[in-house]
Enzyme design. Structure first.
Site, PDB file in Angstrom:
ATOM      1  N   HIS A 341       1.071  -1.667   0.172  1.00  0.00           N
ATOM      2  CA  HIS A 341       0.413   0.387  -0.342  1.00  0.00           C
ATOM      3  C   HIS A 341       0.754   1.366   0.066  1.00  0.00           C
ATOM      4  O   HIS A 341       0.299   2.408  -0.044  1.00  0.00           O
ATOM      5  CB  HIS A 341      -0.658  -0.181   1.371  1.00  0.00           C
ATOM      6  N   GLY A 342       2.226   1.440   0.731  1.00  0.00           N
ATOM      7  CA  GLY A 342       2.717   2.148   1.357  1.00  0.00           C
ATOM      8  C   GLY A 342       3.902   2.242   1.971  1.00  0.00           C
ATOM      9  O   GLY A 342       3.492   1.246   2.522  1.00  0.00           O
TER      10      GLY A 342
END
Length: 404
Positions: A341-342
């Site tokens: 997701h990051g």
């Protein structure tokens, strides 16, 4: 142009798909026509944002990144197909997987605030805007799946045109669902009838209307009337709970709406893209939740990360305790999902949080087998749904970054 981001996208896409729909009414499908529609939509999706609608710059940063990434992945896939026929070693496999993931890893690191690259500018433009493109991770997931199935010898031959169509299929390019190469190709080659297409078209129309309800009405109202009205940092505990519930429902209706649009346009093109959500807030436990939420991503991580880790450790006899192997597999699986997701702390914590929930539920299942409850099963299901919803909602609050 952001896919499904405004009404103009729908008008253009549906206009381009009119010949596809007309052919479908006669029980015919033309793969070349589908490819032409995809090519035009890709051009519009990755066009220079500073240009007018049809004043397209094919050399936009996103377009260049997209083309280079797809070409790079196809070269890797074709090279690995040839290598596997003569030498299928683990070291070569892991090297190919590493190279396939490397571009996405670079993009995530550059775009992360943790490393400071996101503020770097080149010729007056932020470097994070000059690399990567919308949907890069979803294409990478497809590439990894192909490479792993080549390794398993489930895929023995690869045609470049088939891979290009699979990787660039515009309905799912930005937000999934994540399809599988063999399943996608099966839809491309299996028999096609007028009755079958009319059924798909009917479902597509239904999904489009449901998508508009989810994304443009429910999600929009939740965001405008609740989320944006609460200052989380200064809010009371009660209002923070309201924010947590609102954010959870917003994520579902917004993302489920996107998925419904993607599935609908896939159906219009004769491809039965798998579903992504199945009433996730009715889940009775955390495992049930991940069998209902973003299913294509959840199943991808299950098959490509968790199952492979368990198989590898068991085969090599590195750990004898099966439960311990499974628990480590869950933690690894969700930690990687969080990083995907990051590269931010709250995404990593979000992933580890769900890993801990899976481990804890595994011990709970073992305890329940030895100490079965004497309460009515329906009552236990209701209790399970309430508890699961709240632990999941708290996870979404972590995901939002508001707690950090």
């Amino acid at each position: 142009m952001i896919p499904y981001g405004d009404f103009l996208f729908f008008f253009i896409a549906l206009g381009l798909l009119l010949p596809v729909i007309l052919l479908g009414f006669f029980g015919k499908r033309n793969d070349i026509l589908n490819t032409i529609v995809t090519f035009i939509m890709i051009m519009l999706i990755f066009k220079d944002p500073n240009k007018n609608l049809f004043n397209i710059s094919i050399l936009s940063y996103e377009m260049v990144s997209f083309i280079l990434f797809v070409v790079f992945q196809i070269v890797l896939i074709k090279s690995y197909v040839k290598i596997v026929k003569t030498k299928n070693t683990s070291s070569i496999f892991y090297t190919v997987i590493f190279l396939s993931i490397l571009p996405l890893a670079i993009v995530k690191i550059v775009q992360s605030s943790m490393f400071g690259f996101h503020s770097v500018q080149v010729n007056g433009l932020p470097i994070k805007s000059m690399i990567g493109f919308l949907g890069i991770s979803y294409i990478m997931f497809k590439c990894i799946q192909i490479l792993m199935e080549i390794r398993d010898k489930r895929i023995k031959e690869i045609k470049v045109f088939d891979v290009v169509r699979f990787l660039t299929f515009f309905p799912t390019i930005s937000s999934g669902p994540i399809d599988r190469f063999k399943r996608f190709n099966k839809d491309e080659t299996k028999g096609f009838t007028r009755e079958k297409y009319l059924d798909l078209l009917q479902k597509a129309i239904h999904y489009i209307f449901m998508g508009f309800l989810y994304k443009y009405i429910i999600a929009y109202l939740i965001n405008q009337k609740v989320i944006l009205m609460i200052n989380f940092d200064s809010a009371s505990l009660f209002m923070k709970l309201i924010y947590m519930y609102a954010y959870s429902f917003y994520l579902f209706f917004d993302f489920a709406g996107y998925s419904l649009f993607a599935i609908a346009f896939s159906y219009i093109m004769g491809i039965e893209t798998p579903p992504n959500f199945n009433q996730p807030f009715k889940s009775k436990n955390i495992k049930d939740f991940w069998n209902r939420w973003h299913m294509s991503l959840s199943f991808w991580f299950r098959d490509m990360v968790y199952m492979r880790f368990v198989f590898f450790v068991t085969k090599k006899k590195l750990i004898k305790d099966k439960l311990l192997i499974s628990n480590i597999g869950f933690m690894l699986n969700f930690m990687i999902m969080g990083i995907w997701h990051g590269v931010e702390w709250f995404y990593i914590v979000y992933g580890l949080y769900h890993g801990v929930l899976f481990v804890a539920y595994g011990y709970y299942e073992q305890y329940r087998k030895k100490h079965p409850y004497k309460i009515n099963a329906k009552v236990m299901d209701i209790i399970g749904i309430i508890i699961t919803f709240h632990v999941v909602a708290f996870g979404f609050l972590i995901f939002s970054g508001k707690l950090f």
